[in-house]
Design a protein around this motif. Structure first.
Motif, short mmCIF file in Angstrom:
data_model
loop_
_atom_site.label_atom_id
_atom_site.label_comp_id
_atom_site.label_asym_id
_atom_site.label_seq_id
_atom_site.Cartn_x
_atom_site.Cartn_y
_atom_site.Cartn_z
N LYS A 1 -1.97 14.29 -1.18
CA LYS A 1 -2.86 13.18 -1.48
C LYS A 1 -2.48 12.60 -2.82
N ALA A 2 -2.39 11.29 -2.89
CA ALA A 2 -2.13 10.59 -4.16
C ALA A 2 -3.41 9.88 -4.57
N GLU A 3 -3.75 9.98 -5.85
CA GLU A 3 -4.98 9.37 -6.34
C GLU A 3 -4.70 8.52 -7.56
N LEU A 4 -5.26 7.30 -7.55
CA LEU A 4 -5.12 6.41 -8.69
C LEU A 4 -6.39 5.57 -8.77
N TYR A 5 -7.05 5.64 -9.91
CA TYR A 5 -8.29 4.87 -10.15
C TYR A 5 -9.32 5.09 -9.05
N GLY A 6 -9.42 6.32 -8.58
CA GLY A 6 -10.44 6.66 -7.60
C GLY A 6 -10.08 6.34 -6.16
N GLY B 1 6.50 36.78 3.64
CA GLY B 1 7.36 37.07 2.50
C GLY B 1 8.42 36.02 2.25
N GLY B 2 8.57 35.10 3.16
CA GLY B 2 9.56 34.04 3.02
C GLY B 2 9.10 32.91 2.13
N SER B 3 9.95 31.89 2.04
CA SER B 3 9.66 30.74 1.17
C SER B 3 9.89 29.44 1.92
N LEU B 4 9.17 28.43 1.50
CA LEU B 4 9.37 27.07 1.98
C LEU B 4 9.16 26.11 0.83
N ARG B 5 9.80 24.96 0.91
CA ARG B 5 9.53 23.90 -0.06
C ARG B 5 9.08 22.66 0.69
N LEU B 6 7.85 22.27 0.44
CA LEU B 6 7.32 21.05 1.03
C LEU B 6 7.59 19.88 0.10
N SER B 7 7.76 18.71 0.71
CA SER B 7 8.00 17.50 -0.06
C SER B 7 6.99 16.44 0.31
N CYS B 8 6.59 15.68 -0.68
CA CYS B 8 5.69 14.54 -0.49
C CYS B 8 6.41 13.35 -1.10
N ALA B 9 6.86 12.45 -0.26
CA ALA B 9 7.68 11.32 -0.71
C ALA B 9 6.93 10.00 -0.52
N GLN C 1 0.84 -1.17 0.00
CA GLN C 1 0.00 0.00 0.00
C GLN C 1 0.89 1.24 0.00
N LEU C 2 0.44 2.23 -0.74
CA LEU C 2 1.21 3.47 -0.85
C LEU C 2 1.20 4.21 0.48
N GLN C 3 2.36 4.64 0.91
CA GLN C 3 2.50 5.48 2.09
C GLN C 3 3.19 6.78 1.68
N LEU C 4 2.61 7.88 2.12
CA LEU C 4 3.13 9.19 1.79
C LEU C 4 3.68 9.85 3.05
N VAL C 5 4.78 10.57 2.89
CA VAL C 5 5.38 11.29 4.00
C VAL C 5 5.65 12.71 3.55
N GLU C 6 5.02 13.67 4.22
CA GLU C 6 5.28 15.08 3.94
C GLU C 6 6.39 15.58 4.86
N SER C 7 7.12 16.55 4.36
CA SER C 7 8.16 17.20 5.16
C SER C 7 8.36 18.61 4.64
N GLY C 8 9.10 19.40 5.39
CA GLY C 8 9.46 20.74 4.95
C GLY C 8 8.71 21.86 5.63
N GLY C 9 7.70 21.53 6.43
CA GLY C 9 6.99 22.57 7.15
C GLY C 9 7.87 23.23 8.19
N TYR D 1 -4.88 8.26 -1.21
CA TYR D 1 -3.94 8.00 -0.12
C TYR D 1 -3.47 9.34 0.41
N TRP D 2 -3.48 9.48 1.73
CA TRP D 2 -3.11 10.74 2.37
C TRP D 2 -1.86 10.59 3.21
N GLY D 3 -1.08 11.66 3.26
CA GLY D 3 0.02 11.72 4.19
C GLY D 3 -0.45 12.25 5.54
N GLN D 4 0.49 12.38 6.47
CA GLN D 4 0.14 12.76 7.84
C GLN D 4 0.11 14.26 8.05
N GLY D 5 0.64 15.01 7.10
CA GLY D 5 0.61 16.46 7.18
C GLY D 5 1.90 17.05 7.73
N THR D 6 2.14 18.30 7.37
CA THR D 6 3.29 19.04 7.88
C THR D 6 2.84 20.47 8.17
#
Length: 116
Positions: free
Chosen positions: A97-102, A15-23, A1-9, A105-110
């Motif tokens: 969130k990753a979606e395939l054929y309806g 005015g600043g910047s961030l880059r979030l990642s979903c792996a 089963q697909l597992q997603l992990v967010e990071s970067g929060g 799959y959700w990550g845990q959030g950041t």
């Protein structure tokens, strides 16, 4: 089963910047349409951006258009959300969130916090 992990929060000034990642591990993320969502305290979860699986076409909510960019890094099996010119109203927990054929799959959030 697909597992997603967010990071970067993080905590960043307005005015600043961030880059979030979903792996993902174990499956190729480029097969999936990817969505970024956010939920601020006391508010409903809202869609921020999506990138399709077919042609990498993208969508952005009006509130982030011109400031956020969603990018695939297939070599790292990751999808990034580059967030520029952040505003206090961008403060929220960000989910991918990753979606395939309806099937979704959700990550845990950041957590992203933007101070004024």
């Amino acid at each position: 089963q697909l597992q997603l992990v967010e990071s970067g929060g993080d905590l960043v000034q307005s005015g600043g910047s961030l880059r979030l990642s979903c792996a993902a591990s174990g499956v190729r993320l480029d097969y999936y349409a990817i969505g970024w969502f956010r939920q601020a305290p006391g508010k409903e979860r809202e869609g921020v951006s999506t990138i399709s699986s077919s042609d990498d076409s993208t969508y952005y909510a009006d509130s982030v258009k011109g400031r956020f960019i969603v990018i695939r890094d297939n070599a790292k099996n990751t999808v990034h959300l580059q967030m520029n010119n952040l505003k206090p109203e961008d403060t929220a927990i960000y989910y991918c969130k990753a979606e395939l054929y309806g099937t979704n799959y959700w990550g845990q959030g950041t957590q992203v916090t933007v101070s004024s």
